[in-house]
Design a protein around this motif. Structure first.
Motif, PDB file in Angstrom:
ATOM      1  N   LEU A 109       7.025  48.415 -49.373  1.00  0.00           N
ATOM      2  CA  LEU A 109       8.194  49.141 -48.882  1.00  0.00           C
ATOM      3  C   LEU A 109       8.921  48.290 -47.852  1.00  0.00           C
ATOM      4  O   LEU A 109       8.306  47.679 -46.988  1.00  0.00           O
ATOM      5  CB  LEU A 109       7.764  50.462 -48.237  1.00  0.00           C
ATOM      6  CG  LEU A 109       7.007  51.441 -49.120  1.00  0.00           C
ATOM      7  CD1 LEU A 109       6.537  52.627 -48.296  1.00  0.00           C
ATOM      8  CD2 LEU A 109       7.867  51.893 -50.284  1.00  0.00           C
ATOM      9  N   TYR A 110      10.267  48.255 -47.946  1.00  0.00           N
ATOM     10  CA  TYR A 110      11.084  47.493 -47.014  1.00  0.00           C
ATOM     11  C   TYR A 110      12.054  48.432 -46.301  1.00  0.00           C
ATOM     12  O   TYR A 110      12.581  49.355 -46.920  1.00  0.00           O
ATOM     13  CB  TYR A 110      11.878  46.409 -47.757  1.00  0.00           C
ATOM     14  CG  TYR A 110      10.989  45.404 -48.446  1.00  0.00           C
ATOM     15  CD1 TYR A 110      10.382  44.385 -47.720  1.00  0.00           C
ATOM     16  CD2 TYR A 110      10.756  45.483 -49.806  1.00  0.00           C
ATOM     17  CE1 TYR A 110       9.559  43.467 -48.341  1.00  0.00           C
ATOM     18  CE2 TYR A 110       9.933  44.570 -50.442  1.00  0.00           C
ATOM     19  CZ  TYR A 110       9.345  43.557 -49.695  1.00  0.00           C
ATOM     20  OH  TYR A 110       8.521  42.663 -50.310  1.00  0.00           O
ATOM     21  N   PRO A 111      12.313  48.204 -45.013  1.00  0.00           N
ATOM     22  CA  PRO A 111      13.238  49.071 -44.270  1.00  0.00           C
ATOM     23  C   PRO A 111      14.626  49.101 -44.907  1.00  0.00           C
ATOM     24  O   PRO A 111      15.137  48.073 -45.344  1.00  0.00           O
ATOM     25  CB  PRO A 111      13.299  48.435 -42.884  1.00  0.00           C
ATOM     26  CG  PRO A 111      12.053  47.616 -42.777  1.00  0.00           C
ATOM     27  CD  PRO A 111      11.750  47.161 -44.166  1.00  0.00           C
ATOM     28  N   GLY A 112      15.219  50.294 -44.988  1.00  0.00           N
ATOM     29  CA  GLY A 112      16.574  50.444 -45.491  1.00  0.00           C
ATOM     30  C   GLY A 112      16.714  50.503 -46.996  1.00  0.00           C
ATOM     31  O   GLY A 112      17.817  50.646 -47.504  1.00  0.00           O
ATOM     32  N   THR A 113      15.636  50.381 -47.735  1.00  0.00           N
ATOM     33  CA  THR A 113      15.726  50.433 -49.193  1.00  0.00           C
ATOM     34  C   THR A 113      15.629  51.868 -49.679  1.00  0.00           C
ATOM     35  O   THR A 113      15.269  52.771 -48.938  1.00  0.00           O
ATOM     36  CB  THR A 113      14.616  49.591 -49.855  1.00  0.00           C
ATOM     37  OG1 THR A 113      13.343  50.061 -49.407  1.00  0.00           O
ATOM     38  CG2 THR A 113      14.749  48.121 -49.501  1.00  0.00           C
ATOM     39  N   TYR A 114      15.950  52.070 -50.944  1.00  0.00           N
ATOM     40  CA  TYR A 114      15.927  53.398 -51.550  1.00  0.00           C
ATOM     41  C   TYR A 114      14.603  53.633 -52.252  1.00  0.00           C
ATOM     42  O   TYR A 114      13.923  52.697 -52.662  1.00  0.00           O
ATOM     43  CB  TYR A 114      17.066  53.548 -52.563  1.00  0.00           C
ATOM     44  CG  TYR A 114      18.417  53.534 -51.913  1.00  0.00           C
ATOM     45  CD1 TYR A 114      19.000  54.716 -51.491  1.00  0.00           C
ATOM     46  CD2 TYR A 114      19.095  52.351 -51.710  1.00  0.00           C
ATOM     47  CE1 TYR A 114      20.243  54.715 -50.879  1.00  0.00           C
ATOM     48  CE2 TYR A 114      20.343  52.340 -51.103  1.00  0.00           C
ATOM     49  CZ  TYR A 114      20.902  53.519 -50.697  1.00  0.00           C
ATOM     50  OH  TYR A 114      22.130  53.508 -50.090  1.00  0.00           O
ATOM     51  N   ALA A 115      14.247  54.895 -52.413  1.00  0.00           N
ATOM     52  CA  ALA A 115      13.013  55.251 -53.110  1.00  0.00           C
ATOM     53  C   ALA A 115      13.222  56.561 -53.847  1.00  0.00           C
ATOM     54  O   ALA A 115      14.018  57.405 -53.425  1.00  0.00           O
ATOM     55  CB  ALA A 115      11.869  55.405 -52.121  1.00  0.00           C
TER      56      ALA A 115
ATOM     57  N   ARG B 157      14.685  60.598 -43.589  1.00  0.00           N
ATOM     58  CA  ARG B 157      13.867  59.504 -43.088  1.00  0.00           C
ATOM     59  C   ARG B 157      12.427  59.987 -43.037  1.00  0.00           C
ATOM     60  O   ARG B 157      12.165  61.129 -42.689  1.00  0.00           O
ATOM     61  CB  ARG B 157      14.314  59.089 -41.693  1.00  0.00           C
ATOM     62  CG  ARG B 157      15.675  58.471 -41.683  1.00  0.00           C
ATOM     63  CD  ARG B 157      16.028  58.021 -40.306  1.00  0.00           C
ATOM     64  NE  ARG B 157      17.370  57.478 -40.319  1.00  0.00           N
ATOM     65  CZ  ARG B 157      17.885  56.817 -39.325  1.00  0.00           C
ATOM     66  NH1 ARG B 157      17.186  56.621 -38.230  1.00  0.00           N
ATOM     67  NH2 ARG B 157      19.099  56.351 -39.404  1.00  0.00           N
ATOM     68  N   ALA B 158      11.534  59.078 -43.382  1.00  0.00           N
ATOM     69  CA  ALA B 158      10.122  59.455 -43.405  1.00  0.00           C
ATOM     70  C   ALA B 158       9.275  58.314 -42.867  1.00  0.00           C
ATOM     71  O   ALA B 158       9.698  57.154 -42.861  1.00  0.00           O
ATOM     72  CB  ALA B 158       9.693  59.786 -44.826  1.00  0.00           C
ATOM     73  N   ILE B 159       8.104  58.645 -42.439  1.00  0.00           N
ATOM     74  CA  ILE B 159       7.119  57.651 -42.014  1.00  0.00           C
ATOM     75  C   ILE B 159       6.045  57.610 -43.094  1.00  0.00           C
ATOM     76  O   ILE B 159       5.502  58.648 -43.471  1.00  0.00           O
ATOM     77  CB  ILE B 159       6.512  58.029 -40.657  1.00  0.00           C
ATOM     78  CG1 ILE B 159       7.604  58.056 -39.584  1.00  0.00           C
ATOM     79  CG2 ILE B 159       5.406  57.053 -40.281  1.00  0.00           C
ATOM     80  CD1 ILE B 159       7.142  58.591 -38.251  1.00  0.00           C
ATOM     81  N   ALA B 160       5.759  56.403 -43.615  1.00  0.00           N
ATOM     82  CA  ALA B 160       4.775  56.272 -44.691  1.00  0.00           C
ATOM     83  C   ALA B 160       3.906  55.046 -44.450  1.00  0.00           C
ATOM     84  O   ALA B 160       4.360  54.043 -43.881  1.00  0.00           O
ATOM     85  CB  ALA B 160       5.492  56.141 -46.040  1.00  0.00           C
ATOM     86  N   GLU B 161       2.659  55.138 -44.867  1.00  0.00           N
ATOM     87  CA  GLU B 161       1.789  53.969 -44.795  1.00  0.00           C
ATOM     88  C   GLU B 161       2.290  52.921 -45.782  1.00  0.00           C
ATOM     89  O   GLU B 161       2.759  53.243 -46.866  1.00  0.00           O
ATOM     90  CB  GLU B 161       0.347  54.357 -45.122  1.00  0.00           C
ATOM     91  CG  GLU B 161      -0.303  55.204 -44.056  1.00  0.00           C
ATOM     92  CD  GLU B 161      -1.782  55.428 -44.313  1.00  0.00           C
ATOM     93  OE1 GLU B 161      -2.396  54.614 -45.033  1.00  0.00           O
ATOM     94  OE2 GLU B 161      -2.306  56.416 -43.794  1.00  0.00           O
ATOM     95  N   ASN B 162       2.193  51.648 -45.401  1.00  0.00           N
ATOM     96  CA  ASN B 162       2.684  50.560 -46.232  1.00  0.00           C
ATOM     97  C   ASN B 162       1.682  49.403 -46.204  1.00  0.00           C
ATOM     98  O   ASN B 162       2.034  48.261 -45.933  1.00  0.00           O
ATOM     99  CB  ASN B 162       4.065  50.118 -45.727  1.00  0.00           C
ATOM    100  CG  ASN B 162       4.749  49.167 -46.664  1.00  0.00           C
ATOM    101  OD1 ASN B 162       4.427  49.106 -47.843  1.00  0.00           O
ATOM    102  ND2 ASN B 162       5.688  48.397 -46.148  1.00  0.00           N
ATOM    103  N   LYS B 163       0.425  49.718 -46.502  1.00  0.00           N
ATOM    104  CA  LYS B 163      -0.651  48.723 -46.416  1.00  0.00           C
ATOM    105  C   LYS B 163      -0.431  47.546 -47.357  1.00  0.00           C
ATOM    106  O   LYS B 163      -0.804  46.428 -47.049  1.00  0.00           O
ATOM    107  CB  LYS B 163      -1.994  49.390 -46.706  1.00  0.00           C
ATOM    108  CG  LYS B 163      -2.414  50.382 -45.658  1.00  0.00           C
ATOM    109  CD  LYS B 163      -3.724  51.034 -46.006  1.00  0.00           C
ATOM    110  CE  LYS B 163      -4.083  52.073 -44.957  1.00  0.00           C
ATOM    111  NZ  LYS B 163      -5.332  52.782 -45.279  1.00  0.00           N
TER     112      LYS B 163
END
Length: 68
Positions: free
Chosen positions: A28-34, A18-24
């Motif tokens: 990015l949507y919660p629970g999705t893969y990257a 789990r990571a915290i990232a800026e999403n200006k």
């Protein structure tokens, strides 16, 4: 990154984290893969052992040594 699973899934060679990232831009949507590039340091004189030789213990891991 603020949380990481303690081991890699062998079948898929994946690791959950789990990571915290800026999403200006709101892409990015919660629970999705990257797909993430995780640059690791290369150590030329590192001691390499098979993962099967690592034994989990209370304060970390130990290496099983076999002598002939």
């Amino acid at each position: 990154m603020y949380a990481i699973e303690p081991e890699v899934e062998i079948a898929t060679r994946t690791l959950k984290m789990r990571a915290i990232a800026e999403n200006k831009e709101g892409k990015l949507y919660p629970g999705t893969y990257a797909n993430v590039m995780l640059p690791l340091e290369s150590i030329d004189d590192a001691l390499m052992v098979p993962s099967e030789a690592l034994i989990p213990v209370q304060n970390g891991k130990r290496i099983l040594l076999r002598t002939r």
